[in-house]
Design a protein around this motif. Sequence first.
Motif, mmCIF file in Angstrom:
data_model
loop_
_atom_site.group_PDB
_atom_site.id
_atom_site.type_symbol
_atom_site.label_atom_id
_atom_site.label_comp_id
_atom_site.label_asym_id
_atom_site.label_seq_id
_atom_site.Cartn_x
_atom_site.Cartn_y
_atom_site.Cartn_z
ATOM 1 N N UNK A 1 -5.786 14.696 -0.108
ATOM 2 C CA UNK A 1 -5.936 15.140 -1.501
ATOM 3 C C UNK A 1 -4.633 15.005 -2.285
ATOM 4 N N UNK A 2 -3.522 15.481 -1.727
ATOM 5 C CA UNK A 2 -2.244 15.420 -2.443
ATOM 6 C C UNK A 2 -1.911 13.973 -2.801
ATOM 7 N N UNK A 3 -2.066 13.069 -1.848
ATOM 8 C CA UNK A 3 -1.736 11.655 -2.083
ATOM 9 C C UNK A 3 -2.634 11.066 -3.165
ATOM 10 N N UNK A 4 -3.930 11.388 -3.117
ATOM 11 C CA UNK A 4 -4.874 10.839 -4.101
ATOM 12 C C UNK A 4 -4.535 11.328 -5.510
ATOM 13 N N UNK A 5 -4.233 12.621 -5.638
ATOM 14 C CA UNK A 5 -3.909 13.175 -6.958
ATOM 15 C C UNK A 5 -2.592 12.582 -7.472
ATOM 16 N N UNK A 6 -1.610 12.466 -6.601
ATOM 17 C CA UNK A 6 -0.322 11.908 -7.021
ATOM 18 C C UNK A 6 -0.471 10.466 -7.526
ATOM 19 N N UNK A 7 -1.287 9.694 -6.838
ATOM 20 C CA UNK A 7 -1.513 8.296 -7.226
ATOM 21 C C UNK A 7 -2.092 8.218 -8.642
ATOM 22 N N UNK A 8 -3.106 9.036 -8.905
ATOM 23 C CA UNK A 8 -3.777 8.991 -10.203
ATOM 24 C C UNK A 8 -2.843 9.503 -11.304
#
Lengths: 208, 208
Positions: free
Chosen positions: B95-102
Amino acid sequence: MAEKPKPKPTPDSTRRSEKSRRAIYEAALALVGEVGYPKTTIEGIAARAGVGKQTIYRWWSSKADVLLDAFMDLGEQAARAAGQETYEIPDTGDLAADLKLVLRATVDELEDPRFEIPARALAAEGVVNEPLGVVFITKLLEPQLQLYVKRLRSAQGKGDVRRDVDPRIALELFVSPLAQRWLQRTGPISYAYTDTLVDYALYGLAPR
Amino acid sequence: MAEKPKPKPTPDSTRRSEKSRRAIYEAALALVGEVGYPKTTIEGIAARAGVGKQTIYRWWSSKADVLLDAFMDLGEQAARAAGQETYEIPDTGDLAADLKLVLRATVDELEDPRFEIPARALAAEGVVNEPLGVVFITKLLEPQLQLYVKRLRSAQGKGDVRRDVDPRIALELFVSPLAQRWLQRTGPISYAYTDTLVDYALYGLAPR
């Protein structure tokens, strides 16, 4: 910074100056709320306040300066109404309760038409007029945000907030959602909402 | 919703329609960025796009409709440039990685002058013009926020986000700080900043 009216020796002229100053602030806030920042003029403020243009120019050099002082005065009035000499975030030792209290007061202020209408007009102008936006954020908003920085630092000293957290960023987790809902009308504003923001920010979204 | 240009039977007229439509979008975005929403007119857009006023009125009923479609088209272009058919938040399980990417992609978009200048003009108008603000937030911003709701619900299903959290409020902990820094210039914007927001929001400010 704008010069403040200097009281004359007699009580009568001091009262007159104070009355003019207040009429000018009220006229400036009302006018910017009605016609927007670009169409607000020193002439318009003077006419509405029932004073001469020169009375305004004696104390302030631009409409931005008048509005800056008018908003500062509005903030001081709100602090006095709340029984405070200067605006401070309480430090009772219960961080969540202290933050919730202050954010509930902010909800009340944002919904008060005396503040809301002129503040929206100025915020809108600040979005597209960078020099004006920077002045108003630096002089009006940032000093308020620094009160949260101070309160969060105190909480770090007591171990209630992690020491590796940057307080200037941390405060945005509960201040900015309220600001965006107010500015952009992305959702309703209530005490329950700001209480929730504080709980989510302090304890996080992930399970503990 | 605005009517879209209906392709005529021959390839040539389709190409002409598509070319006009694109010229109108570009003219509308450029003009609103330069003169602001109140001074943007259908006449001005037509003149700048090199089309007749009637061409615009055939497809849209107001300048607000033209701008709405122009911003939607800008979003679709950005999605296509990122290799996506429709805009989605990735769900890799982190989740953290996905949110950071967006959020990093949002930082890039906010700093792209093709988006920033017209978007600021429209956001400023939305602050003081409630009906316009509501339409643009509902049609342009809220659908993007719902993508975060979907991603956070998926995270709740996997136990990465507490089940008692309201995803529509939770997303504001990382989206609104970035929005406020951009709108009100309350601080600098960077990948490090949005990464920090995600970490603070997920894990909270209080020690674990």
